[in-house]
Scaffold this active site. Structure first.
Site, short mmCIF file in Angstrom:
data_model
loop_
_atom_site.label_atom_id
_atom_site.label_comp_id
_atom_site.label_asym_id
_atom_site.label_seq_id
_atom_site.Cartn_x
_atom_site.Cartn_y
_atom_site.Cartn_z
N HIS A 145 0.84 -1.20 0.00
CA HIS A 145 0.00 0.00 0.00
C HIS A 145 0.88 1.25 0.00
CE1 HIS A 145 -3.85 -1.98 0.53
NE2 HIS A 145 -3.33 -2.73 1.48
N CYS A 187 -0.63 1.92 -5.21
CA CYS A 187 -1.30 3.15 -5.61
C CYS A 187 -0.27 4.28 -5.76
CB CYS A 187 -2.34 3.53 -4.56
SG CYS A 187 -3.71 2.34 -4.42
#
Length: 340
Positions: A145, A187
């Site tokens: 992440h 991301c």
């Protein structure tokens, strides 16, 4: 006597300014920075790449695997001791021969940076060391992440793009790599290589700044997403590559167009000196590289071209011998005959 001559000339050659290191070995550093059951897909991402580089010839001794390793034996896993990257469960990427080098809470920013830069405590096992040199091509793959300029490590800390850029610069200054292929699936992945400034690095991110990197599909039997989109299509491409494949890195750069990834794959190539169309995929994902084998006499003459001064006794030996046969050429290193 001739062998001693070669070694002596070789030592002189290494001190000249014309020395240019070349590709001699491949390593892979594969890092899953997350943990917990709902991040199952990140483990599948990592082990899919791990399986591919092993299949293409990089041995476990030259692969550093960092992961929490909390999925295969998780109480919620309906297939204990297994991890799958597809709902059809064709491939168990956990397998029987996985070697995890940094496990659980060993996966930290400090350990990762120390690994890259070689600043490890005395007594660190070789299995936890990146024993690269100036001839090493290194594949660095990271998944987890992230956000704009950072990648989280197990929800406890972060590595920033500045930290990563400085670590790579230390590697370059210490002659710890020849070229790096950096891939990050997270991301806003492209933000992780915005600060790079060291040479010979080709970087790929699964999404641009401001974009999310999305999952591919859910496995109903497990109840969570099972792999991310970018790694899914990268794996699909790598499954078509063999050890003697001529597939090029330029093809790999196009594995996940926006219609498949939904996010936009980011690529940074301004620091990379070669044309990806001329680089084989196996120069990073495998252990095969093109080589030429020369006789000792021709090797001496090739060294002579790079020397400004050769002692007279060496020169007499060189000029007094004529070459009678052309060099033997082999396309791939694994075709070399091994002396018995």
């Amino acid at each position: 006597m001739l062998i001693q001559l070669i070694l002596a000339v070789n030592c002189l050659f290494l001190t000249t300014e014309s020395f240019k290191p070349s590709h001699t070995n491949n390593w892979a550093v594969l890092v899953d920075t997350s943990r917990f059951w709902f991040n199952y897909r990140h483990v599948a991402n990592l082990l899919s790449v791990y399986r591919s580089v092993k299949r293409l010839g990089i041995p476990d001794t030259q692969i550093i695997l960092m992961m929490a390793d909390d999925m295969a034996c998780n109480a919620r896993n309906p297939r204990p001791a297994s991890v799958f990257n597809n709902a059809k469960q064709h491939i168990d990427v956990y397998g029987e021969e996985i070697e995890v080098d940094y496990r659980g809470y060993e996966v930290t920013v400090e350990n990762f940076v120390r690994l890259l830069t070689g600043r490890l405590p005395a007594g660190t096992p070789k299995s936890k060391q990146l024993l690269t040199d100036e001839g090493s091509n290194i594949l660095i793959y990271m998944t987890g992440h992230g956000g704009d300029g950072f990648l989280k490590f197990q929800d406890a800390e972060e590595i920033t793009n500045v930290d990563l850029a400085d670590a790579f610069e230390q590697m370059w200054q210490k002659r710890r790599y020849n070229e790096i292929l950096f891939i990050v699936d997270t991301c806003q992945a492209a933000s992780m290589f915005q600060k790079f400034y060291s040479p010979n690095i080709l970087a790929i991110g699964s999404s641009l700044v401001g974009e999310d990197s999305l999952s591919h599909h859910v496995d109903p039997a497990i109840g969570v997403y099972i792999i991310d989109r970018y790694t899914y299509f990268a794996l699909e491409f790598l499954e078509s590559v063999s050890r003697d494949s001529d597939r090029r890195l330029s093809e790999f750069l196009e594995v996940c167009p926006k219609r498949h990834c939904i996010s936009t794959v980011g690529i940074r190539s301004d620091l990379y000196q070669r044309d990806p169309r001329e680089v084989r995929v196996t120069e990073f994902f495998g252990s095969v590289r093109p080589v030429e084998v020369y006789s000792p006499k021709e090797t001496l003459l090739r060294f002579e071209k790079n020397l400004t001064v050769i002692p007279s006794n060496f020169r007499q030996r060189l000029t007094g011998t004529a070459l009678h046969s052309p060099p033997r050429k082999f396309q791939y290193g694994n075709q070399l005959r091994i002396p018995k």
